[in-house]
Design a protein around this motif. Structure first.
Motif, PDB file in Angstrom:
ATOM      1  N   VAL A 196       0.820  -1.212   0.000  1.00  0.00           N
ATOM      2  CA  VAL A 196       0.000   0.000   0.000  1.00  0.00           C
ATOM      3  C   VAL A 196       0.859   1.270   0.000  1.00  0.00           C
ATOM      4  CG1 VAL A 196      -1.714   1.324   1.290  1.00  0.00           C
ATOM      5  CG2 VAL A 196      -1.931  -1.163   1.126  1.00  0.00           C
ATOM      6  N   ILE A 197       1.821   1.352   0.913  1.00  0.00           N
ATOM      7  CA  ILE A 197       2.634   2.573   1.015  1.00  0.00           C
ATOM      8  C   ILE A 197       3.423   2.840  -0.265  1.00  0.00           C
ATOM      9  CG2 ILE A 197       4.557   3.649   2.243  1.00  0.00           C
ATOM     10  CD1 ILE A 197       3.489   2.345   4.799  1.00  0.00           C
ATOM     11  N   MET A 226       2.702   1.829  -3.283  1.00  0.00           N
ATOM     12  CA  MET A 226       1.738   2.161  -4.337  1.00  0.00           C
ATOM     13  C   MET A 226       1.297   3.618  -4.241  1.00  0.00           C
ATOM     14  SD  MET A 226      -0.819  -1.098  -4.617  1.00  0.00           S
ATOM     15  CE  MET A 226      -0.196  -2.763  -4.747  1.00  0.00           C
ATOM     16  N   ILE A 227       0.968   4.066  -3.033  1.00  0.00           N
ATOM     17  CA  ILE A 227       0.526   5.457  -2.858  1.00  0.00           C
ATOM     18  C   ILE A 227       1.633   6.415  -3.273  1.00  0.00           C
ATOM     19  CG2 ILE A 227      -0.117   7.189  -1.136  1.00  0.00           C
ATOM     20  CD1 ILE A 227      -1.576   4.954   0.377  1.00  0.00           C
ATOM     21  N   PHE A 228       2.845   6.120  -2.831  1.00  0.00           N
ATOM     22  CA  PHE A 228       3.981   7.000  -3.165  1.00  0.00           C
ATOM     23  C   PHE A 228       4.214   7.054  -4.675  1.00  0.00           C
ATOM     24  CE2 PHE A 228       8.488   7.539  -4.123  1.00  0.00           C
ATOM     25  CZ  PHE A 228       8.745   8.757  -3.508  1.00  0.00           C
ATOM     26  N   LEU A 259       2.209   6.114  -7.160  1.00  0.00           N
ATOM     27  CA  LEU A 259       1.074   6.680  -7.889  1.00  0.00           C
ATOM     28  C   LEU A 259       1.102   8.197  -7.837  1.00  0.00           C
ATOM     29  CD1 LEU A 259      -1.849   4.265  -6.900  1.00  0.00           C
ATOM     30  CD2 LEU A 259      -0.960   4.660  -9.211  1.00  0.00           C
ATOM     31  N   THR A 260       1.458   8.747  -6.681  1.00  0.00           N
ATOM     32  CA  THR A 260       1.588  10.209  -6.554  1.00  0.00           C
ATOM     33  C   THR A 260       2.682  10.723  -7.471  1.00  0.00           C
ATOM     34  OG1 THR A 260       0.856  10.087  -4.239  1.00  0.00           O
ATOM     35  CG2 THR A 260       1.990  12.097  -4.939  1.00  0.00           C
ATOM     36  N   THR A 317       1.530  10.550 -11.036  1.00  0.00           N
ATOM     37  CA  THR A 317       0.508  11.570 -11.310  1.00  0.00           C
ATOM     38  C   THR A 317       1.145  12.932 -11.536  1.00  0.00           C
ATOM     39  OG1 THR A 317      -1.109  10.363  -9.976  1.00  0.00           O
ATOM     40  CG2 THR A 317      -1.569  12.675 -10.412  1.00  0.00           C
TER      41      THR A 317
END
Length: 595
Positions: free
Chosen positions: A567-568, A570-572, A574-575, A578
């Motif tokens: 999760v961590i 992926m969030i990083f 993906l940001t 983006t």
């Protein structure tokens, strides 16, 4: 369309199987495999040794649509893997296409189209090739699958003959390459020196320690990066992840979403994902084991600028590390109450406090057989420089080189090093492919060979998207590096999948297969089965494999593991992607170009 495949190792077998399954009226592929040995298996059969195991997991190494039972241990012995290949042949009816004891001696251009393959045969492995009649076959395509690990690489070390002279009374060879090593008993009672700290060198050091060798010296040129093949020997705040439970294979930890799938070209070309993961992993290793050089690795560290996923082949043969670490480990005891790495239990312990001595590579041997080490400020040199080391047995665990002497020189044939289209074929010469000639930093060659074959078939059929994006999957190397064919496994697999239209979209997965498969894909590693859910190589068995075996691998990480490793990141990422996407749009608006 006759296709001659050179070699009946895993790469040759999967190439034949994929060609057969994807033959059609326009491309009626008719593959045959020519193998010079008397059975299939290649390196896994003929360059194996006692107690050898695969360091890549069954989840990653198995072919996409022929899996091992969920109950089978994650890491196979070499004998078990050869048995798996035998079952693969039987299941897909490949045996009738394999010609054993058949050696390719020349491949030449046909005057009109394709190639003339000349070969000789023998009755058995002990027969002589010289008395064999020469045969030829006209092939439209050639797939060279002879393998990376066939021709030993043996560096010249001045004075090595003095070791032989000093031990001339020995009835067994005293200097040989690791491919000749077979049994632990060969090392018993000897002063053993092993040249090379790859996975084979580490295996041999462990075997020598357990054989009852009098002394074991393991020589490293420039260090190594050590990790266990499965993460299961940790204790954090009193909670144990021990070896009695199924571990998490190290090669299944890198997640797909935003790491290999949905990556902006700018992010991919900068390799920032590799450097960020290196930064995090080093700090995590320090917390868990007290050192950043590797997992519980206290000596043999790489140069700081080469330490990490972007540069090296991970050494997953970790068994010898307890013996190597003993003179160097200096973590304060009180920190072990916070977290610690638990050395695996001994299966047959050698003598108490036995040490495998790490040392620099020799510069030369003196006339009395003593070794002189390369001087440096490394910890191992400082410890070993005044030691008198006079080995009775020297083993070159120095890897292999590639040879393609059967390719006719007048035909201007490429070699694997010339394959400039995805390391598979040379542009303009697509009728000859090199399958299995890249080496992953963390991963396995057999699944890569399967994806390479899919790419080659798509290329021959004109189904590869054009133009091909720039490759960003090669490991970073110095000009002087011996091995320049290293790739990041996940990035390379994902790149090939995108090239052939086999990389699934998230909405596409959810719509066709539901949330379970979608979550597996996001959290899973670059398993080949994921690239058979959609596209030209879609197979009906893929969803069940993903929901069963691969889901089991993901859930083994536990809630905390999937949070930290899934999760961590992926969030990083993906940001990060983006931000790159928005900047790319702005760049295009002012007249720029995003490749």
């Amino acid at each position: 369309m006759k296709v001659v495949i050179v070699g009946a190792g895993p790469s040759g077998l999967v190439t034949a199987k994929c060609l057969l399954e994807n033959a059609d009226s326009s491309f009626p592929f008719d593959p045959i495999i020519l193998e010079q040995e008397d059975d299939i298996g290649g390196t896994f059969r003929y360059r194996s040794y006692e107690n050898a195991n695969l360091v890549s997991s069954k989840q990653l190494t198995s072919f996409s649509d022929f899996r091992l039972p969920l109950s089978h241990p994650d890491h196979l012995t070499l004998q078990e893997y050869v048995g798996y290949l035998k079952e693969y042949c039987n299941h897909f009816k490949l045996s009738e296409r394999i010609h054993l004891n058949t050696k390719v001696v020349n491949v030449a251009r046909h005057s009109k189209r394709g190639h003339i393959v000349s070969y000789v045969t023998r009755e058995s492995r002990n027969s002589d090739w010289n008395h064999s009649e020469l045969h030829t076959i006209h092939a439209v395509y050639i797939a060279i699958c002879s393998g990376l690990h066939v021709y030993p690489s043996i560096p010249e070390i001045p004075g090595i003959k003095h070791v032989v002279e000093a031990n001339k009374s020995s009835i067994t060879p005293v200097v040989f390459h690791s491919h000749e090593y077979k049994k632990r008993s060969e090392l018993r009672g000897k002063r053993v020196m092993i040249l090379g700290t790859g996975e084979t060198g580490m295996d041999l050091a462990y075997e020598a320690a357990h054989a009852g060798a009098k002394e074991v010296v393991l020589c490293s040129r420039s260090g190594f990066l050590s990790f266990p093949k499965a993460l299961n020997d940790f204790e954090v705040l009193g909670y144990s992840f021990d070896s009695r439970r199924p571990g998490v294979p190290i090669d299944s930890l890198i997640t797909n979403l935003a790491e290999t799938a949905y990556v902006h070209p700018w992010v991919a070309s900068s390799h920032i994902r590799w450097f960020v993961s290196d930064f995090v992993i080093k700090r995590l290793l320090w917390f868990l084991t007290g050192t950043q050089a590797g997992c519980n690795q206290w000596v043999g560290e790489l140069e700081p600028e080469r330490l990490g996923r972007a540069y090296v082949f991970l050494n997953k043969s970790h068994k010898a590390m307890p013996y190597i670490n003993r003179p160097y480990r200096n973590r304060p005891k009180y920190l072990d109450h916070l977290s610690r790495y638990i050395d695996p239990p001994e299966d047959s312990p050698p003598q108490t406090n036995f040490t495998v001595d790490l040392a620099p590579f020799p510069t030369h041997f003196l006339p009395d057989g003593r070794v002189v080490f390369t001087a440096s400020n490394r910890k191992d040199y400082i410890r070993m420089k005044d030691r008198e080391v006079r080995p009775e047995l020297v083993i070159y665990a120095t890897g292999y080189r590639q040879e393609f002497s059967f390719l006719d020189k007048e035909g201007s044939y490429p070699t694997a090093a010339d394959a400039d289209i995805r390391n598979i074929v040379r542009k303009g010469d697509e009728s000859i492919a090199f399958i299995g000639f890249v080496r992953p930093g963390v991963g396995a060659i057999p699944p890569i060979s399967e994806m390479q074959t899919f790419f080659w078939i798509s290329l021959l059929k004109g189904q590869v998207r054009r133009p091909l994006p720039s490759p960003h999957y090669h490991l970073l190397v110095k000009e002087t590096a011996r091995i320049k064919y290293g790739v990041d496994h996940s990035t390379y697999m994902s790149t090939l999948a995108k090239d052939i239209g086999a990389a699934p979209g998230l909405f596409e997965l959810w719509k066709e297969y539901g949330a379970h498969v979608l979550i597996c894909y996001c959290f899973g590693a670059a398993f080949t089965t994921f690239y058979r859910l959609v596209g030209p190589y879609k197979v009906a068995s893929a969803p069940a494999i993903i929901k069963g075996e691969l889901w089991d691998t993901i859930t083994r990480r536990g809630l905390i593991g999937n949070l930290v490793m899934g999760v961590i990141p992926m969030i990083f990422y993906l940001t990060l992607n983006t931000i790159a996407f928005i900047l790319g749009i702005l760049w295009i608006m002012v007249g720029g170009r995003v490749e």
